[in-house]
Scaffold this active site. Structure first.
Site, mmCIF file in Angstrom:
data_model
loop_
_atom_site.group_PDB
_atom_site.id
_atom_site.type_symbol
_atom_site.label_atom_id
_atom_site.label_comp_id
_atom_site.label_asym_id
_atom_site.label_seq_id
_atom_site.Cartn_x
_atom_site.Cartn_y
_atom_site.Cartn_z
ATOM 1 N N ASP A 138 47.959 33.484 41.520
ATOM 2 C CA ASP A 138 46.501 33.299 41.338
ATOM 3 C C ASP A 138 46.235 32.505 40.382
ATOM 4 O OD1 ASP A 138 44.070 33.498 41.908
ATOM 5 O OD2 ASP A 138 43.434 35.270 40.874
ATOM 6 N N LYS A 153 44.531 28.762 34.268
ATOM 7 C CA LYS A 153 44.944 30.124 33.974
ATOM 8 C C LYS A 153 46.278 30.255 33.716
ATOM 9 C CE LYS A 153 42.279 32.781 37.705
ATOM 10 N NZ LYS A 153 42.276 33.610 38.807
ATOM 11 N N ASN A 199 43.211 28.775 44.083
ATOM 12 C CA ASN A 199 44.784 29.579 44.531
ATOM 13 C C ASN A 199 45.048 29.553 45.990
ATOM 14 O OD1 ASN A 199 42.390 31.744 43.800
ATOM 15 N ND2 ASN A 199 43.790 32.710 45.615
ATOM 16 N N CYS A 250 34.749 46.658 42.390
ATOM 17 C CA CYS A 250 33.448 46.402 42.190
ATOM 18 C C CYS A 250 33.178 47.992 41.148
ATOM 19 C CB CYS A 250 32.558 46.767 43.077
ATOM 20 S SG CYS A 250 32.438 45.159 43.987
#
Length: 720
Positions: free
Chosen positions: A315, A342, A270, A619
């Site tokens: 993306d 994707k 991307n 995360c």
């Protein structure tokens, strides 16, 4: 005498794989498909089909399959590696780029190599501290490390032979992909496009580590001249001062190679940022973003390219698994390259020329109506580039298919795809400010998910789903499809036993009938499965091996609480008659009481929520709900609350993998995040202490509410 010498030479040639550990050379690599007992290359052979001719494990014997051995990684984090098996030895990588050599028959560790990746590198890794595997060549094992090194390891001893730094380590580059070796050239890419780097791929001598060539995938500053005619051509498709933001276009995962054509195919990622209006003001296709590029492996010279998504802004990478095959197409046998990127369209290219032969949707797509085969370009649906403010787009940035490898059964001409269906709300930012060494996607990510965990879980279950899809490559339509409990699942293996193997996010490893998708066998793995299985044979026994360990991009940030029970990342190997048992799952630790409820004003909590979404959710999970791999910040122990500032800004836990954020967050902002987490901790405590009947009623209500919300959003998107 001559006959004797010839016989000796032949004998030495035959036993050389035994004399030299990891002895793969060009002849052996090109003919990898003729060694079914080994798994010599990342995709078994250069064509990357991931289909094995082994058939001892088949639809009649699958019921006898049992665990033969297991080997524990050092962590409970994501394992994404494809093991390599050469002459009875398995070479595989774990978290933090650690490499193991195991006896492939017993799982006994022969050696371990730890490249000592600095734990603060976790901040630069968009999608976990993973590694997708190693490559072997003439007695050496090659691994790319998270901090940007390429290391050659002696295959017999596990000692380092040489090491080179392949990136500018002052910039947020990472390496998570497996290297490939072609004719003695070790080829490695890198990642970091979201963070503002310039992508490239490099070849090094397997013998010495000397750099042989480098191919850039996006142009740099024109004032510094361009490295090749291909990059000069690519620069014509960019506008503005793109080089100041890096451009992106990293080759972070997949490659394939055709020895007959002598073409290396690389998948390019991307843009940096995602948003094309910010990246390249004034338009342009922005080559070679989201492209498949064919180059010469000896020189790095450009041959052809096909851009999957021109001027990509969602993306939509083209780094996904590429499979090479020869198939009958419109009355003639064509050499093709197939990919399920994707973007949601299954692409078939002529791999000699790059001509687009077919592009049919294999998932729900609303960013483009179709591909015009006369131009090779997609026809975008107006408004879906979020230029007008926002757009709910399918597939989202995670893609209809991410990095998890597919598998191709050439007899059935079926491609088995780990498919996802999940939309993403893209929002044009009112103001865009570049944050050095941080994600600069060019979309507004401040919107938090629903504040209630039950509602978020119910909505996510409706909008984010996973499937194992069998795609008929000739008919260009599904042959069958199996729904899976989670959207984030494992890669796939196909075998001549007419079986398809895949692990899933529900902690199961499953064998399906290749022709129908019927479940024939399954085993509990104790941990989610992301990696693709492999198969090999030793002493007449066929083994199926898979790495298990949850996490990765979606696993970390989904905000979906996993099933109860601690997990352990490990490598599992199965064979007929296997009777090895995994140790019991240890009990969960007691959940600490939340801190005494302080009075925080609503504005502080809202600010903390936005800052958490921008800096922590990648995360620790959206809504502060951990995916089970990293700590759930709603359930911090008392010392973590006491030293929260020192942890976040001072790097107190940096050695354990928690990076410091003093360069992007000030004390007041960290306090706002802490306030938000304390508020979430009390919500979590209240929810867990509801009587069971109250929890059932609430769950039912949020299921109904989620149905109403998703139905309304779908109707609004359809009318738009």
């Amino acid at each position: 005498m001559q006959t004797w010498r010839s016989g000796l030479a032949l004998g030495l040639l035959l036993i050389s794989p035994i004399l030299v550990a990891g002895n793969i050379n060009h002849t052996r690599a090109v003919n990898a498909a003729t060694e079914p007992g080994n798994w010599l290359l990342h995709g078994r052979d250069y064509a990357e089909q991931r289909h094995s001719p082994l058939s001892r494990i088949n639809q009649q014997t699958i019921g006898e399959l049992g665990l033969a051995w297991s080997f524990d990684d050092h962590t409970n984090r994501a394992l994404e590696a494809t093991p390599i098996v050469v002459d009875g030895v398995m070479y595989v990588s774990g978290t933090w780029s650690v490499v193991y050599a195991l006896d492939a028959k017993s799982g006994k560790k022969l050696w371990e190599y730890d490249p000592k990746v600095p734990r603060e590198m976790a901040r630069k890794a968009c999608c976990d501290v993973v590694n997708r595997g190693v490559a072997l060549w003439e007695g050496k094992v090659f691994v790319g490390t998270l901090d940007g090194r390429l290391v050659a390891i002696d295959a017999r001893s596990g000692e380092k032979v040489w090491e080179v730094i392949t990136v500018d380590q002052s910039k947020p580059y990472t390496i998570t992909g497996a290297p490939r070796v072609i004719k003695g050239n070790v080829i490695i890419g890198n990642g970091g496009a979201e963070y503002g780097v310039r992508g490239y791929i490099t070849a090094y001598s397997a013998q010495s580590g000397e750099q042989l060539w480098r191919f850039y995938t996006v142009p740099g500053n024109p004032d510094n001249d361009f490295e090749s005619d291909a990059i000069r051509m690519a620069a014509e498709t960019w506008r503005g001062q793109w080089w100041k933001l890096g451009g992106g276009g990293t080759v972070w995962d997949h490659m394939a190679y055709d020895p007959e054509l002598d073409l290396l195919y690389i998948g390019v990622g991307n843009g940096s940022p995602w948003n094309r209006r910010l990246r390249s003001p004034g338009g342009g296709d922005n080559l070679f973003l989201s492209s498949i590029v064919a180059i010469r492996p000896n020189s790095g010279d450009y041959v052809w390219h096909y851009q999957v998504v021109p001027a990509e802004t969602w993306d939509y990478t083209a780094t996904q698994h590429m499979v090479l095959a020869d198939i009958p197409w419109q009355g003639q046998l064509r050499k093709v390259l197939m990919q399920a990127p994707k973007s949601g369209f299954f692409m078939i290219l002529d791999r000699e020329t790059g001509e687009l032969l077919s592009a049919e949707p294999y998932a729900e797509v609303n960013w483009a109506s179709h591909y015009d085969l006369s131009t090779g370009r997609p026809v975008e649906i107006p408004g879906q580039d979020y230029a007008a403010g926002k757009a709910l787009v399918k597939p989202g940035g995670g893609g209809a298919h991410n990095w998890q490898p597919m598998a191709y059964n050439p007899s059935r001409q079926l491609m088995f795809i780990p498919k996802m269906e999940a939309p993403f709300l893209y929002v044009e930012p009112e103001n865009f400010t570049v944050k050095p060494n941080w994600r600069n996607q060019g979309t507004d990510r401040r919107d938090a998910p629903p504040g209630n965990e039950l509602l978020h879980k119910a909505i996510s279950k409706r909008i984010a789903t996973g499937y194992l899809l069998a795609w008929d490559v000739l008919k260009q339509k599904p042959a069958w499809e199996v729904p899976l409990p989670t959207p984030w699942n494992g890669g796939v293996l196909s075998t001549a036993g007419d079986l398809v193997f895949q692990g899933n996010g529900d902690r199961r490893f499953v064998a399906y009938a290749a022709g129908s998708g019927k479940i024939l066998w399954e085993a509990h793995t104790q941990s989610p499965v992301l990696a693709a299985p492999i198969t090999y044979e030793i002493d007449g026994d066929q083994y199926i091996t898979v790495a298990v360990g949850g996490g990765g991009a979606y696993g970390l940030m989904s905000g979906i609480k996993p099933p109860q029970g601690a997990t352990r990342s490990r490598f599992l190997s199965y064979k007929l008659g296997g009777d090895h048992q995994l140790p019991p799952i240890p009990p969960e630790q007691d959940i600490p009481l939340p801190p005494t409820q302080e009075v925080f004003n609503a504005e502080t909590i809202r600010t903390g929520s936005e800052l958490y979404a921008e800096n922590c959710a990648y995360c620790h999970g959206v809504g502060a709900v951990s995916g089970g791999t990293l700590p759930d910040l709603r359930r911090l122990q008392a010392p973590a609350h006491k030293f929260f500032q020192q942890i976040v800004r001072g790097g107190l836990y940096e050695a354990a993998g928690m990076p410091r954020f003093d360069d992007t967050l000030n004390t007041q902002q960290v306090s706002a995040i802490h306030a938000y987490l304390i508020d979430k901790a009390h919500q979590d405590h209240e929810l867990r202490n509801n009587p069971s009947w109250v929890l059932r009623v609430k769950t039912w209500w949020y299921e109904v509410l989620s149905w109403l919300i998703v139905s309304f959003v779908d109707a609004s998107a359809a009318s738009a």
